[in-house]
Design an enzyme around this catalytic site. Structure first.
Site: not given
Length: 309
Positions: A100, A227, A287
């Protein structure tokens, strides 16, 4: 799991939690994603140690058992922390395995410190060169990354639940093949019904472990990095990853639907940016492919290591 040893490494004023197993001459350092932690590499660490490698994973600053940073964390902090850990453990050259958003420090570190990296394996994310994210141009306002980078929005959304439930919901969301996108009057956590079961490969015991670790650290640093830090400017000496690289993707990973990701995985630009690149798909993988299909992922990693050791 009892075979994995735990310690803390001093990095500046912080103590970072490090998990380690194996005593082989070649070391592999694992870099987790979100909502993951060192524990997300449990299957790979044991398999690699059994194959004669030294396997190391750590909680990023502000994650799990590692100390939180005094100020906001940045990508540069992660890169500096990784270098400090390699130095503290006397590791001159290692393989890096990133999942990720852990793919970004793995790739960038190999560009900044090629003399320290034997090869890079990433799962769920190919090499994305530095630059500003343009997802807002192609995806709606309810796209989860746009929501989570908005100060206060995720805090209010997550704050309605305990941390264990937040992790549970994100694991369920990220295990689907569709990009998590909320409606205008809906929050991301509302995309998961309370009675939705966990993925079959993720146990209640796994969830309890994640929940306890995030209960300790909270989610603030996780929101900041990655983020709210995608706009960070990097001064890399090059934008090409020159070390050997392997990308392992689940064929049903929602990330494949991100704008531009298919080109960076299968297109000509992928070979331009990463000349020594292999790409492997696990057709039914999502994922969290390293937890969903650990034996397949372990073998792919071991085959790559064998080629480049």
């Amino acid at each position: 799991m009892d075979r994995i040893q735990h310690k803390f490494v001093d990095v500046g004023a912080l103590k970072l939690h490090v998990a380690e197993i194996g005593t082989g001459p070649n070391a592999v350092v694992f870099l987790h994603g979100f909502p993951e932690i060192w524990y997300s590499w449990r299957h790979q660490m044991i398999a690699l140690a059994d194959a004669g490698f030294r396997a190391i994973s750590f909680d990023y600053r502000g994650y799990g058992l590692s100390d939180p940073p005094p100020d906001k964390a940045s990508w540069s902090d992660l890169l500096n922390d990784l270098l400090a850990i390699l130095d503290a453990l006397a590791l001159s050259k290692v393989f890096l395995v990133g999942k990720d958003f852990g793919a970004r420090p793995a790739h960038f570190f190999s560009i900044l410190h090629p003399e320290r990296v034997l090869g890079v394996v990433t799962l769920g994310v190919p090499y994305v060169p530095p630059g500003h994210s343009e997802y807002h141009k192609y995806l709606p306002e309810g796209f989860y990354i746009l929501r989570w980078r908005e100060p206060g929005r995720a805090e209010a959304d997550f704050g309605r639940f305990d941390v264990k439930t937040v992790v549970r919901n994100i694991y369920i969301l990220f295990s689907r093949s569709e990009i998590p996108i909320a409606n205008e009057n809906q929050e991301i956590m509302d995309l998961v019904e309370p009675d939705t079961p966990l993925p079959a490969w993720f146990t209640e015991e796994d969830l309890a472990t994640y929940g306890a670790l995030y209960e300790k650290s909270g989610l603030q640093t996780a929101l900041q990095i990655p983020y709210r830090s995608f706009g960070e400017v990097f001064n890399l000496p090059d934008t090409v990853v020159k070390v050997p690289a392997l990308v392992i993707m689940g064929g049903k990973d929602y990330i494949l639907k991100f704008p531009g990701i298919e080109d960076l995985t299968k297109g000509e630009i992928a070979k331009d940016l990463v000349p020594n690149l292999e790409v492997t798909f696990i057709p039914e993988g999502t994922h969290f492919v390293q937890e969903q299909f650990p034996e397949q992922v372990n073998q792919l990693i071991l085959d790559f290591l064998a080629k480049h050791t």
